[in-house]
Design a protein around this motif. Structure first.
Motif, mmCIF file in Angstrom:
data_model
loop_
_atom_site.group_PDB
_atom_site.id
_atom_site.type_symbol
_atom_site.label_atom_id
_atom_site.label_comp_id
_atom_site.label_asym_id
_atom_site.label_seq_id
_atom_site.Cartn_x
_atom_site.Cartn_y
_atom_site.Cartn_z
ATOM 1 N N ASN A 54 -35.674 7.636 56.917
ATOM 2 C CA ASN A 54 -34.436 8.285 56.482
ATOM 3 C C ASN A 54 -33.452 7.278 55.890
ATOM 4 O O ASN A 54 -32.794 7.569 54.886
ATOM 5 C CB ASN A 54 -33.783 9.051 57.629
ATOM 6 C CG ASN A 54 -34.547 10.301 57.990
ATOM 7 O OD1 ASN A 54 -35.264 10.871 57.175
ATOM 8 N ND2 ASN A 54 -34.413 10.744 59.225
ATOM 9 N N LYS A 57 -34.628 6.408 52.455
ATOM 10 C CA LYS A 57 -34.329 7.495 51.520
ATOM 11 C C LYS A 57 -32.848 7.474 51.133
ATOM 12 O O LYS A 57 -32.503 7.631 49.964
ATOM 13 C CB LYS A 57 -34.698 8.843 52.130
ATOM 14 C CG LYS A 57 -34.500 10.018 51.198
ATOM 15 C CD LYS A 57 -34.887 11.319 51.860
ATOM 16 C CE LYS A 57 -34.742 12.510 50.979
ATOM 17 N NZ LYS A 57 -33.558 12.583 50.173
ATOM 18 N N GLU A 58 -31.980 7.254 52.111
ATOM 19 C CA GLU A 58 -30.549 7.168 51.825
ATOM 20 C C GLU A 58 -30.235 6.006 50.877
ATOM 21 O O GLU A 58 -29.441 6.161 49.946
ATOM 22 C CB GLU A 58 -29.744 6.998 53.109
ATOM 23 C CG GLU A 58 -29.596 8.258 53.916
ATOM 24 C CD GLU A 58 -28.694 8.042 55.125
ATOM 25 O OE1 GLU A 58 -27.591 7.476 54.959
ATOM 26 O OE2 GLU A 58 -29.099 8.447 56.222
ATOM 27 N N ASP A 61 -31.392 7.005 47.434
ATOM 28 C CA ASP A 61 -30.473 7.988 46.864
ATOM 29 C C ASP A 61 -29.170 7.331 46.406
ATOM 30 O O ASP A 61 -28.663 7.612 45.316
ATOM 31 C CB ASP A 61 -30.165 9.107 47.862
ATOM 32 C CG ASP A 61 -31.351 10.014 48.125
ATOM 33 O OD1 ASP A 61 -32.331 9.973 47.345
ATOM 34 O OD2 ASP A 61 -31.303 10.761 49.125
#
Length: 88
Positions: A54, A57-58, A61
């Motif tokens: 996660n 992914k952050e 992004d």
């Protein structure tokens, strides 16, 4: 010598593993906020993997958003200078 250990590696004790898993558990929001203080080592490791995925992914992004933002502003603008100073 076992193929699982490299030369010169020190053997980690069960107590050290328990201590490291406990410390890791305290770093994970999903497990830190639970009513029970104990989680199995496998659960802690699973949650660690999920948490790192996660976070990755952050970061991806945010990197994409930053790239899009930078593409919309003039390279010589004060905003571009501020952004470059933050990421250097």
């Amino acid at each position: 010598m076992s193929s699982r250990r490299s030369r010169g590696a020190t053997r980690i004790t069960d107590d050290q593993i328990v201590e490291l898993v406990s410390k890791l558990q305290q770093l994970l929001p999903e497990l830190r906020n639970r009513r029970s203080n104990k989680a199995s080592a496998s659960k802690v490791l699973q949650e660690t993997c999920n948490y790192v995925r996660n976070l990755r992914k952050e970061v991806d992004d945010l990197s994409d958003r930053l790239s899009r933002l930078l593409s919309t502003i003039d390279d010589d603008s004060p905003q571009a200078s501020i952004i470059r100073s933050l990421i250097d």
